[in-house]
Design an enzyme around this catalytic site. Sequence first.
Site, mmCIF file in Angstrom:
data_model
loop_
_atom_site.group_PDB
_atom_site.id
_atom_site.type_symbol
_atom_site.label_atom_id
_atom_site.label_comp_id
_atom_site.label_asym_id
_atom_site.label_seq_id
_atom_site.Cartn_x
_atom_site.Cartn_y
_atom_site.Cartn_z
ATOM 1 N N SER A 14 26.968 33.574 84.407
ATOM 2 C CA SER A 14 28.234 33.129 84.677
ATOM 3 C C SER A 14 29.233 34.140 84.651
ATOM 4 C CB SER A 14 28.724 32.112 83.590
ATOM 5 O OG SER A 14 28.425 32.759 82.234
ATOM 6 N N GLU A 16 33.268 35.521 84.592
ATOM 7 C CA GLU A 16 34.913 35.439 84.000
ATOM 8 C C GLU A 16 35.652 36.144 85.005
ATOM 9 O OE1 GLU A 16 35.659 35.686 79.622
ATOM 10 O OE2 GLU A 16 37.026 37.121 80.236
ATOM 11 N N ASP A 108 44.588 36.544 70.636
ATOM 12 C CA ASP A 108 45.190 37.948 70.187
ATOM 13 C C ASP A 108 46.689 37.899 69.547
ATOM 14 O OD1 ASP A 108 42.841 39.238 70.516
ATOM 15 O OD2 ASP A 108 43.447 39.703 72.645
ATOM 16 N N PHE A 218 39.012 50.528 75.123
ATOM 17 C CA PHE A 218 38.985 49.268 74.924
ATOM 18 C C PHE A 218 37.858 48.842 73.784
ATOM 19 C CE2 PHE A 218 37.946 44.651 75.829
ATOM 20 C CZ PHE A 218 39.210 43.968 75.375
ATOM 21 N N HIS A 268 26.608 36.205 80.721
ATOM 22 C CA HIS A 268 28.296 36.007 81.227
ATOM 23 C C HIS A 268 28.887 37.349 81.381
ATOM 24 C CE1 HIS A 268 31.921 33.634 81.345
ATOM 25 N NE2 HIS A 268 32.594 34.471 80.719
#
Length: 302
Positions: A14, A16, A108, A218, A268
């Site tokens: 999948s 995103e 967040d 990150f 994903h």
Amino acid sequence: MNQPTNPAAPIRVSFEFFPPKTEKMEETLWASIQRLAPLSPSFVSVTYGAGGSTRERTHQTIKRLLTETDLIPAAHLTCVDASREDIDEVIREYRATGVKHFVALRGDSQAGVGKAWEGREDGYRNAAELTKGLKAIDDFEISVAAYPEKHPESPDFSTDIDFLKRKVDNGATRAITQFFFDNDIFERYVERVRRAGIYIPIVPGIAPIHDFTKIARFAGACGTSIPAWLADRFEGLESDPVTHSHVAAAVCSDQVLDLNKRGFSDFHFYTMNRADLVYSICHILGLRPKAKDEAVARSEAA
């Protein structure tokens, strides 16, 4: 269930995406979607900005996916800066357009990374409450977040997994993990989750490394460890994008193939709206455009 019981099962993916902020970014997004759609992903998700900053663009992207493609979209929802009434209205609007799958997230803190979360008194306070709210409206498919190295705000793994169980008890049907690079860490996490009585699929979140410097920065902010061997692979490639891309495809495909050998079949991909590297990785994994295969079959039948 996506757990280590069936080694080398067929790989399913999948993808995103995030909603575009400009016309140029929208062109890039749709070029990426068109590039990856022939790989027949299980679903594609579209993220949702803090404070609803991309709410309308997310809606537009979801609607376009429904009307212009055969893809199954999953809409992200967060609890940030919105009342329960507002969020419930958004859910009903999505349902009216045909959305049946949501990714329920707390979101967040608007104060910035590392700052304490403060929800609205009249809003959903966390993803467990949001999941319950979704189920109260309809029997949606609901994906939630999971953290192989625990959420940065969780004091320990026990607390973190207890909260995942709350989300499952409230109706979550799948958990998608934060990205990680150490498969042993992920497998130990799944074992902990199963021991806690959680049996929904735990889908590995995979981050192709478009820019190692950025992903390392990150990762530090969200508590994902960077193995020394991984840093070594990308050393000296800051100004060599071609070699960087080749190494990134090899690293990511090796990670997925190893997880597949351990019995995991669903993955994903966090695409960052950039299709070429993701497409290359999927090709290495054995995924091929089904539309082309069908066209060939029709041609042969004729």
